[in-house]
Design an enzyme around this catalytic site. Structure first.
Site, short mmCIF file in Angstrom:
data_model
loop_
_atom_site.label_atom_id
_atom_site.label_comp_id
_atom_site.label_asym_id
_atom_site.label_seq_id
_atom_site.Cartn_x
_atom_site.Cartn_y
_atom_site.Cartn_z
N HIS A 190 0.84 -1.19 0.00
CA HIS A 190 0.00 0.00 0.00
C HIS A 190 0.88 1.25 0.00
O HIS A 190 2.05 1.22 0.40
CB HIS A 190 -0.92 -0.01 1.21
CG HIS A 190 -1.98 -1.06 1.13
ND1 HIS A 190 -2.96 -1.19 2.09
CD2 HIS A 190 -2.22 -2.03 0.21
CE1 HIS A 190 -3.75 -2.19 1.76
NE2 HIS A 190 -3.31 -2.72 0.63
N GLU A 203 0.85 3.83 1.91
CA GLU A 203 1.33 4.18 3.24
C GLU A 203 2.51 3.28 3.65
O GLU A 203 3.49 3.77 4.20
CB GLU A 203 0.19 4.01 4.27
CG GLU A 203 -1.04 4.83 3.97
CD GLU A 203 -2.07 4.12 3.10
OE1 GLU A 203 -3.22 4.57 3.08
OE2 GLU A 203 -1.73 3.12 2.42
N CYS A 230 -6.03 1.47 5.44
CA CYS A 230 -6.67 0.25 5.93
C CYS A 230 -6.18 -0.01 7.36
O CYS A 230 -5.26 0.66 7.84
CB CYS A 230 -6.33 -0.94 5.02
SG CYS A 230 -4.61 -1.49 5.14
N CYS A 290 -2.41 -0.88 7.61
CA CYS A 290 -1.54 0.29 7.48
C CYS A 290 -1.66 1.18 8.72
O CYS A 290 -0.66 1.76 9.16
CB CYS A 290 -1.88 1.08 6.22
SG CYS A 290 -1.32 0.26 4.70
#
Length: 172
Positions: free
Chosen positions: A73, A75, A102, A105
């Site tokens: 992801h 992040e 999410c 993360c």
């Protein structure tokens, strides 16, 4: 007429949006910018680790329980880029991300000491994420764009794109 000067949130969110254009998972084009003391310390976007196939290539998505696990992801990539470069801590930093993180993360954001998250749009269930952030002392805000600045920048980017386009070849 003077150009409108962006707020720090407008400035860093615009850069997160540009970072999202590098994403290689077509299920979500997400970008992130990690900022400390009003300076960018790393960026990230959805994409596979170096040397591994991307979702937008022949390998396609690697699905597990309804989620593509081929990519990291945005992040995660911003946090990992900071670790790979070294010499800088995320303690007390702000993370600008085009979409809310999410839960996985969010745990990593908490772990590295990020204290503020500014999200451009809601991506997933933010109730449990907000609760985790509150418990850990992380502030999460939804980005509030300055419409006048956004409109002016959109026009400027359009003008830049037009100037950068090669001239059309002559027709015979």
């Amino acid at each position: 007429m003077a150009t409108l000067r962006p707020s720090w949130d407008d400035y860093f969110m615009a850069i997160a949006k540009i970072a999202s254009t590098r994403a290689t998972c077509d299920r979500a084009y997400i970008g992130a910018v990690l900022v400390k003391n009003k300076r960018i310390i790393s960026t990230g976007y959805n994409g596979a680790p170096p040397g591994l196939p991307h979702c937008d290539g022949p390998a396609g998505h690697l699905m597990e329980e309804g989620h593509c696990i081929r990519t990291l992801h945005a992040e995660e990539n911003a946090i990992l880029q900071l670790a790979a470069i070294g010499g800088q801590s995320a303690e007390g930093a702000t993370l600008y991300t085009t979409h809310s993180p999410c839960y996985h993360c969010a745990k990593k954001i908490i772990m590295v000491g990020i204290k503020r998250v500014v999200a451009g749009a809601v991506f997933t269930n933010t109730v449990s994420i907000k609760e985790a952030f509150e418990d850990a002392g992380v502030t999460m805000e939804m980005y509030q764009p300055n419409g006048a600045w956004y409109d002016e920048m959109s026009q400027k980017f359009h003008e830049i794109a037009e100037k950068a386009s090669p001239a059309s070849p002559p027709t015979a």
